[in-house]
Design a protein around this motif. Sequence first.
Motif, PDB file in Angstrom:
ATOM      1  N   SER A  29       0.452  15.229   7.939  1.00  0.00           N
ATOM      2  CA  SER A  29       1.748  15.253   8.580  1.00  0.00           C
ATOM      3  C   SER A  29       2.744  14.006   7.804  1.00  0.00           C
ATOM      4  N   GLU A  30       3.776  13.974   7.906  1.00  0.00           N
ATOM      5  CA  GLU A  30       4.512  12.714   7.357  1.00  0.00           C
ATOM      6  C   GLU A  30       4.236  11.462   8.256  1.00  0.00           C
ATOM      7  N   ASN A  31       3.993  11.437   9.856  1.00  0.00           N
ATOM      8  CA  ASN A  31       3.505  10.450  10.305  1.00  0.00           C
ATOM      9  C   ASN A  31       2.270   9.719   9.770  1.00  0.00           C
ATOM     10  N   GLN A  32       1.323  10.745   9.573  1.00  0.00           N
ATOM     11  CA  GLN A  32      -0.023  10.446   9.127  1.00  0.00           C
ATOM     12  C   GLN A  32       0.051   9.564   7.709  1.00  0.00           C
ATOM     13  N   ASN A  61      -6.578   6.504   7.178  1.00  0.00           N
ATOM     14  CA  ASN A  61      -6.911   7.385   7.766  1.00  0.00           C
ATOM     15  C   ASN A  61      -7.521   8.483   6.646  1.00  0.00           C
ATOM     16  N   HIS A  62      -7.627   9.739   6.894  1.00  0.00           N
ATOM     17  CA  HIS A  62      -8.291  10.624   6.262  1.00  0.00           C
ATOM     18  C   HIS A  62      -7.404  11.364   4.844  1.00  0.00           C
ATOM     19  N   CYS A  63      -6.042  10.987   4.843  1.00  0.00           N
ATOM     20  CA  CYS A  63      -5.129  11.602   4.288  1.00  0.00           C
ATOM     21  C   CYS A  63      -5.282  11.178   2.643  1.00  0.00           C
ATOM     22  N   HIS A  89       0.758  -1.095   0.028  1.00  0.00           N
ATOM     23  CA  HIS A  89      -0.151   0.124   0.110  1.00  0.00           C
ATOM     24  C   HIS A  89       1.045   1.433   0.032  1.00  0.00           C
ATOM     25  N   THR A  90       0.341   2.357  -0.679  1.00  0.00           N
ATOM     26  CA  THR A  90       1.116   3.510  -0.877  1.00  0.00           C
ATOM     27  C   THR A  90       0.074   4.667   0.081  1.00  0.00           C
ATOM     28  N   ASP A  91       0.817   5.925   0.346  1.00  0.00           N
ATOM     29  CA  ASP A  91       0.131   7.001   0.714  1.00  0.00           C
ATOM     30  C   ASP A  91      -0.646   7.496  -0.633  1.00  0.00           C
ATOM     31  N   SER A  92      -1.534   8.565  -0.493  1.00  0.00           N
ATOM     32  CA  SER A  92      -1.959   9.305  -1.419  1.00  0.00           C
ATOM     33  C   SER A  92      -1.167  10.354  -2.264  1.00  0.00           C
ATOM     34  N   ARG A  93      -0.125  10.660  -1.731  1.00  0.00           N
ATOM     35  CA  ARG A  93       0.826  11.654  -2.612  1.00  0.00           C
ATOM     36  C   ARG A  93       1.226  10.645  -4.082  1.00  0.00           C
TER      37      ARG A  93
END
Length: 280
Positions: A243-246, A234-236, A186-190
């Motif tokens: 934040s980077e942690n989120q 989460n909501h990101c 999984h990745t983040d949304s960026r």
Amino acid sequence: MKTIYLLLFLISLSSAFSQNTESVNKQYFHLKLKVLDVENHKSLEGTSLKLYTKNKPQEIDSSIIKNGYAIFKLEKGNEYELLVQFDEYLTQRANFNAACYLKDSSKVFCVSGIDIEHISKLSKQSNLIEASISMKRINLNDVFGVERIHYDFDKWEIRKDAWEGLNNLIQLLKDNPSIKVELGSHTDSRSDEVYNMTLSQKRADAAVNFIVKKGKIAQERIIAKGYGESQLLNHCKDGVNCSENQHALNRRTEIKVLGYKTNNKLLEQQRGTAISGARN
């Protein structure tokens, strides 16, 4: 001739005294161990326990949980590993570094994977440790995280600091030879959504290839699946300031149970539902 016999007698006496002194100086602890279901805390009667030492890979002792517990006698100064197995449950490992008390006299031993409930002194040479170990029942669709699998930014090659997490997964698959799993990345949304999906698939493929080749795990037992940013925790999402942690919370590797064998019967998800993604 009498002198020779006397000398031999004194040597044997000295050897016997030395062995006896060594035996007296040895210290032990008795482990009284319960095995419980992690959710309902019921005793898992009939659980198999196998004891090993690090310097002797072969099994040195074994027991079965009867009337609520099993007992092992362990010598201080040795490092032990306990393998705990029960049908329909994930195999557990517990490690005893019994030599750590030599570095810190306030410690009896260092242990991972076991909950210590009570320690009582039996004698100068022995303690009784009452403890428990929890086991998780295997269920289809169970998902759990794999720690310490990191990648360089915009890369999918396996870094050396990810080996520990992948080696732990290899051990899990070897300890539970009947399970089939999906490795999800999984990745983040960026970055772009399509790009993240492609990147996560490449990362999942790289991790699975590492496990198959290094761990000699059968190809059909583990499937790679890239989820990109489609399952954020989460909501990101796109456009949200986090934040980077989120963001880091969403960059993760997870294992999903796709099938397992119980009582010689294979329970498996139907192809086309959970089984998706690239097969390596």
